[in-house]
Design an enzyme around this catalytic site. Structure first.
Site, PDB file in Angstrom:
ATOM      1  N   ARG A 171       0.854  -1.191   0.000  1.00 26.18           N
ATOM      2  CA  ARG A 171       0.000   0.000   0.000  1.00 26.18           C
ATOM      3  C   ARG A 171       0.888   1.239   0.000  1.00 26.18           C
ATOM      4  O   ARG A 171       1.653   1.461   0.932  1.00 26.18           O
ATOM      5  CB  ARG A 171      -0.942   0.024   1.198  1.00 26.18           C
ATOM      6  CG  ARG A 171      -1.822   1.283   1.203  1.00 26.18           C
ATOM      7  CD  ARG A 171      -3.065   1.168   2.057  1.00 26.18           C
ATOM      8  NE  ARG A 171      -2.794   1.205   3.483  1.00 26.18           N
ATOM      9  CZ  ARG A 171      -3.739   1.262   4.424  1.00 26.18           C
ATOM     10  NH1 ARG A 171      -5.017   1.264   4.069  1.00 26.18           N
ATOM     11  NH2 ARG A 171      -3.427   1.271   5.701  1.00 26.18           N
ATOM     12  N   ASP A 452      -4.806   2.511  13.573  1.00 24.26           N
ATOM     13  CA  ASP A 452      -3.960   3.224  12.620  1.00 24.26           C
ATOM     14  C   ASP A 452      -4.443   4.666  12.507  1.00 24.26           C
ATOM     15  O   ASP A 452      -5.276   5.107  13.306  1.00 24.26           O
ATOM     16  CB  ASP A 452      -3.866   2.489  11.281  1.00 24.26           C
ATOM     17  CG  ASP A 452      -5.088   2.675  10.398  1.00 24.26           C
ATOM     18  OD1 ASP A 452      -6.028   3.400  10.796  1.00 24.26           O
ATOM     19  OD2 ASP A 452      -5.092   2.101   9.305  1.00 24.26           O
TER      20      ASP A 452
END
Ligand SMILES: *[C@@H]1O[C@H](CO)[C@@H](O)[C@H](O)[C@H]1NC(C)=O
Ligand SMILES: *[C@@H]1O[C@H](CO)[C@@H](O)[C@H](O)[C@H]1NC(C)=O
Length: 546
Positions: A171, A452
């Site tokens: 990612r 996150d």
């Protein structure tokens, strides 16, 4: 590899402001730097224009306008003929995907888990220090070549050799972030191009040789034009190394509210490179609040009440599955952020039961796979998917009965209250995450959830929204600037009491205070804090000297 670019000319005005050592040079070679400079010069202008478009759209929403499906792309939505790319090698069955940052230990643990793929994260579960970005690239480089084993003290970290390893998907950072340590013509390169480019140039051919390919997760897009930019990057990259177009795959996280109105168009733009969409649920909530923050009709209750089954979330999930399967690509589910609670059996069982229920909802809805943040959850998620998904994916579940209107996607009828406990929880999660991030840790366990950046974004956006609109709490108080700052101070002091010396709670609180009062609002916390974790004071190294 022959390229039409002369290194001497291309590397003029390309500088590196981060530390260089033998490890760095392994992944950031002269050849890689040429490629990055080419990407920057080809695409950075468009990237900046697209970010401007986000601002223009925001100004429209601030006036009270809503979102709708685009009239100019109706012919794409209504055309039944076109499809996304067929699933690439290693991506046919991706029922359980583990996600996590790219430090060496995590890379080994993730690849050794009982999962089908590993999303190696340069984005939201990673704090983008120079060391993290470069070491992450190095760790993936070594993992791909099966030379990642290492020893830490007595403990050995070794890749399993008893089976095929999970497919790697990287990612890259979103279009809004920049990488200050690599400049071209005096401008920092885009974080997206930096992460994409290094991983691609070093590994694309090696990955293909080993039976998979250069695969990516693409975060935080807000329009199909941003997807078109990615597609053009992919084409240039493949041409550059002489790789067949359509070898790269990108799975797009639908995690902003504007993107939810352009799902078909996003798959269409990436067509031959598309490997589907994913429900980035926490960022999606963040985006809904952010984009409609001036609109009092969009005030949401305590975060715990904003579940996957409230109307706007339910509509988003259904539309995503229907859209993907109509186009023959994967519809990936969301994150189970839970981590095992080791010293409390009862609490642990309850947490795992919640995971099971969430995964069951996903597989029944038609998702083709799902995310876990911890290896221990992979087994639970796999049990659910194995039982209810006997085929490698469920493209055949077309959900043709689903009809989702703009009103459904924007249906903010979410029952629940705003409580002082909810406010304090948001403060704690926001502060806890930012404190870790400021120390260079982007993946922070808080109350047995692996958090996150999305977590901190939802928290501060809710607080901002509540202050802005002066909402009453269930306890009968009005949330205003003073009350918010008072609670912030209390929570920061409380957290600091039990934290080790040298913690960053005061710094986190200082930044958080600018973000929760209904006044200033940064587009992204990670951009706001970026200068705190970067150091570009040292004299630059011309890339020519690599
Ligand atoms: C870096 O690599 C060079 C050339 O291979 C070698 O001579 C040198 O000792 C290395 N430096 C370190 C610190 O490992
Ligand atoms: C539908 O899409 C296909 C494939 O891109 C294209 O060939 C066709 O012309 C389109 N049909 C219409 C009516 O736009």
């Amino acid at each position: 590899m022959p390229t039409p670019y002369q290194p001497e000319r291309t590397l003029q005005d390309v500088n590196i402001l981060g530390e260089l050592n033998n490890d760095t040079r392994k992944v950031l070679s002269k050849e890689v730097s040429v490629f990055l400079a080419v990407l920057h010069r080809a695409f950075n202008g468009r990237r900046k224009e697209l970010l401007k478009r986000r601002e223009i759209r925001q100004a429209e929403l601030d006036k009270g306008n809503l979102l709708d499906f685009l009239p100019e792309t109706k012919h794409i939505r209504e055309n039944d003929t076109w499809k996304g790319a067929p699933p690439a090698p290693g991506l046919v069955d991706r029922r359980i995907e583990i996600t996590g940052p790219t430090d060496r230990k995590m890379v080994v643990n993730a690849l050794n888990s009982d999962v089908w793929t590993y999303m190696a994260d340069f984005e939201d579960s990673n704090a983008p220090t120079w060391d993290n970005m470069i070491n992450g690239q190095l760790n993936l480089y070594d993992a791909i070549r099966k030379q990642v084993d290492f020893k830490q003290g007595e403990k050995e970290y070794k890749l399993r050799t008893d089976r095929t390893l999970p497919t790697l998907i990287a990612r890259a950072r979103g279009w809004h972030l920049e990488e200050k340590h690599f400049t071209v013509d005096g401008e920092p390169i885009s974080g997206s191009l930096f992460d994409f480019g290094i991983y691609f140039y070093n590994n694309a051919e090696e990955l293909v040789k080993r039976g998979t390919g250069p695969y990516y997760y693409l975060p935080k897009m807000e329009s199909h034009l941003e997807a078109r930019l990615w597609n053009d990057v992919f084409n240039l990259a493949q041409d550059y190394i002489g790789m067949r177009r359509g070898t790269i795959r990108g799975t797009v996280l639908i995690e902003t509210i504007p993107a939810a109105f352009e799902m078909d168009e996003i798959i269409y733009e990436l067509r031959d490179h598309s490997s589907g969409l994913n429900c980035g649920r926490w960022d999606y909530i963040f985006s809904v609040i952010k984009r409609f923050r001036q609109n009092s009709n969009f005030v949401l209750p305590d975060r715990s009440a904003v579940t996957m089954t409230v109307p706007f979330m339910d509509a988003y999930v259904k539309l995503l599955i229907k859209t993907c399967h109509r186009r023959g690509v994967h519809a990936m589910g969301g994150m189970a952020a839970q981590i095992p609670i080791k010293n409390d059996k009862e609490a642990n069982e309850k947490a795992m039961e919640n995971v099971r229920a969430d995964k069951l909802r996903e597989v029944r809805a038609g998702h083709d796979g799902t995310w876990v943040a911890h290896p221990a959850l992979a087994t639970i998620a796999a049990e659910v998917f194995n039982e209810h998904m006997p085929t490698p994916n469920q493209f055949h579940i077309r959900r043709e009965e689903v009809q989702v209107s703009p009103q459904d996607l924007l249906n903010m009828n979410v029952p629940g209250k705003i409580t002082e406990e909810g406010i304090r929880k948001n403060l704690n999660i926001g502060l806890g995450y930012m404190e870790g991030w400021l120390r260079g840790v982007g993946c922070v366990p808080i109350n047995y959830l692996m958090e996150d950046a999305a977590t901190a974004e939802v928290s501060r956006s809710q607080l901002w929204q509540w202050c802005k609109h002066g909402v009453p709490t269930a306890e009968g108080k009005k949330l205003d600037k003073n009350y918010a700052l008072q609670l912030l101070k209390e929570q920061a002091q409380e957290l600091e009491k039990s934290a080790p010396k040298g913690n960053k709670y005061q710094l986190a609180a200082k930044y958080f205070a600018t973000q929760v009062t209904g006044e200033d609002y940064a587009e992204f916390l990670t951009s706001l804090l970026y200068n705190e974790i970067t150091n570009t004071d040292s004299s630059p190294t011309p890339a020519m000297k690599l």
